[in-house]
Design a protein around this motif. Structure first.
Motif, mmCIF file in Angstrom:
data_model
loop_
_atom_site.group_PDB
_atom_site.id
_atom_site.type_symbol
_atom_site.label_atom_id
_atom_site.label_comp_id
_atom_site.label_asym_id
_atom_site.label_seq_id
_atom_site.Cartn_x
_atom_site.Cartn_y
_atom_site.Cartn_z
ATOM 1 N N PHE A 34 1.252 4.523 -12.082
ATOM 2 C CA PHE A 34 2.561 4.024 -12.503
ATOM 3 C C PHE A 34 2.508 2.507 -12.673
ATOM 4 C CE2 PHE A 34 4.680 7.953 -11.193
ATOM 5 C CZ PHE A 34 3.847 8.426 -10.202
ATOM 6 N N TYR A 36 5.562 -0.478 -12.546
ATOM 7 C CA TYR A 36 6.966 -0.805 -12.320
ATOM 8 C C TYR A 36 7.177 -2.285 -12.644
ATOM 9 C CZ TYR A 36 7.840 3.560 -9.771
ATOM 10 O OH TYR A 36 8.003 4.873 -9.422
ATOM 11 N N PHE A 90 4.277 -4.340 -11.022
ATOM 12 C CA PHE A 90 3.547 -3.684 -9.946
ATOM 13 C C PHE A 90 2.876 -2.418 -10.464
ATOM 14 C CE2 PHE A 90 4.842 -6.111 -6.267
ATOM 15 C CZ PHE A 90 6.040 -6.682 -6.653
ATOM 16 N N VAL A 104 2.850 7.091 -2.430
ATOM 17 C CA VAL A 104 2.569 6.101 -3.467
ATOM 18 C C VAL A 104 2.201 4.784 -2.809
ATOM 19 C CG1 VAL A 104 3.541 4.785 -5.381
ATOM 20 C CG2 VAL A 104 4.089 7.205 -5.137
ATOM 21 N N PHE A 106 1.475 0.747 -3.614
ATOM 22 C CA PHE A 106 1.723 -0.288 -4.599
ATOM 23 C C PHE A 106 0.702 -1.414 -4.490
ATOM 24 C CE2 PHE A 106 5.802 0.707 -6.548
ATOM 25 C CZ PHE A 106 6.296 1.681 -5.696
ATOM 26 N N GLY A 107 0.416 -2.046 -5.624
ATOM 27 C CA GLY A 107 -0.383 -3.262 -5.632
ATOM 28 C C GLY A 107 0.459 -4.448 -5.197
ATOM 29 N N THR A 108 -0.169 -5.618 -5.196
ATOM 30 C CA THR A 108 0.497 -6.828 -4.715
ATOM 31 C C THR A 108 1.320 -7.515 -5.788
ATOM 32 O OG1 THR A 108 -1.543 -8.024 -5.151
ATOM 33 C CG2 THR A 108 -1.155 -7.285 -2.879
#
Lengths: 116, 113
Positions: A34, A36, A90, A104, A106-108
């Protein structure tokens, strides 16, 4: 365990220029991916998603991303950015294997700054 | 459809005080999530509910954080007592299923002084 790496913390780009935001993931199984977007003082909004099928995914606001399994990447691209694209982006991954419940990660984040 | 509602939008408290956040998910979304987003970092999952049951709270600091989801709808997240490092945006999200992604609320920005 799944993880996401966003290689650039900030990306400045001139208006109407193309942009690519990089994302690499790590997972031992098939993944959902994904992107975002988060505008200032707002929650995250889904831009696009890859579940299966075609590796080129198109999303809202003219963005697209390509799933590359061999390079474990899911880079986000836009051919011509607008001032309104200034936001934080993100990348997120889910392998759906955490105890049967979808989790899920998330990246930074990458801050996209569009310069007039 | 209405989005995910969160309140308050902003909260400033002193350390060692308590605080509570409220979330109303999208109607029909069985899964609800609370995330903590510290400045400059990505969202970190605190707790995940499936209906009114907890399915993942492995990263919730249980000595000071608690959360509940009554009747499988609204949820509250509480911090007691707060520490300076709890300063962050607390995001609530809900989903029908992962294939549709999450819908996030606007978040609550907590400042602990």
């Amino acid at each position: 365990a799944q993880s996401v790496t966003q290689l650039d913390s900030q990306v400045p780009v001139f208006e109407e220029a193309p942009v690519e935001l990089r994302c690499n993931y790590s997972s031992s199984v098939s993944v959902y991916l994904f992107w975002y977007v988060q505008y200032p003082n707002q929650g995250l909004q889904l831009l696009l998603k890859y579940l299966s099928g075609s590796t080129l995914v198109k999303g809202i606001n003219g963005f697209e991303a390509e799933f590359n399994k061999s390079q474990t990447s899911f880079h986000l691209r836009k051919p011509s950015v607008h001032i309104s694209d200034t936001a934080e982006y993100f990348c997120a991954v889910s392998d759906g294997t955490s105890g049967g419940y979808q989790k899920v990660t998330f990246g930074t984040g990458t801050k996209l700054q569009v310069i007039p | 459809e209405a989005g995910v509602a969160q309140s308050p939008r902003y909260k400033i408290i002193e350390k060692r005080q308590s605080v509570a956040f409220w979330c109303n998910p999208i109607s029909g979304h069985a899964t609800l999530y609370w995330y903590q987003q510290i400045l400059g970092q990505g969202p970190k999952l605190l707790i995940q509910f499936q209906n009114n049951g907890v399915v993942d709270d492995s990263q919730l600091p249980k000595d000071r954080f608690s959360a509940e989801r009554l009747k499988g709808v609204d949820s509250t997240l509480k911090i007691q007592p707060a520490k300076l490092e709890d300063s962050a945006v607390y995001l609530c999200a809900s989903s029908l299923d992962l294939g549709n992604g999450y819908t996030f609320g606007s978040g609550t920005r907590l400042t602990v002084v």
